[in-house]
Design a protein around this motif. Structure first.
Motif: not given
Length: 155
Positions: A25-31, A128-135
């Protein structure tokens, strides 16, 4: 019990992926990350869902979103599935069910009269910050990708 909650940071994870990679997940930070869990490679619903994501990939990319598919299948199985369907995104192998448990997608299913544990088709949108926004849980394939795309556009 899910370790992830909408509005909270998702714990980091690292899994083997197609293309001889490990993705975290940390590799994808910013996306933005669309993480979709599906039961099994090369089954009708899973193939259709993957094709829908594939066919809308440019739209997701234009909104800074990465798509990753996840199942318990092996990398070898994923590579064949990805190649056969020309998926432009990676598939993660969760053979140890680590991510499945984190997102609480393993459910009891009835297969030919036997009770088995399997993945309940589910999708998660992480910002982009690693927060779950929707499921989305108990996903029905028809129209699902369009709904996820609208959510990606809104964040």
């Amino acid at each position: 019990m899910s370790q992830v909650k909408v509005g909270k940071k998702v714990p980091d994870f690292k899994l083997p992926a197609t293309g001889d990679q490990e993705i975290s997940l940390k590799d994808l930070k910013g996306h933005k990350l669309v993480l979709y869990f599906y039961p099994k490679d090369n089954t009708p619903g899973c193939t259709t869902e993957g094709q829908d994501f594939r066919d809308n990939m440019r739209k997701f990319i234009s909104h800074n979103a990465v798509i990753l598919g996840v199942s318990r299948d092996s990398i070898q199985s994923h590579e064949k599935f990805k190649d056969k369907q020309c998926f432009p995104f990676e598939l993660l192998s969760d053979s140890e069910e680590e991510l499945c448990r984190m997102f609480d997608v393993l459910k009891e299913k009835n297969m030919y009269g036997k009770k088995v544990m399997g993945i309940e088709r589910s999708t998660f949108l992480i910002d982009e910050t690693g927060v779950l926004r929707q499921e989305w849980r108990k996903v029905k394939v028809d129209g699902h990708v369009a709904e996820v795309l609208e959510a990606v556009k809104s964040i």
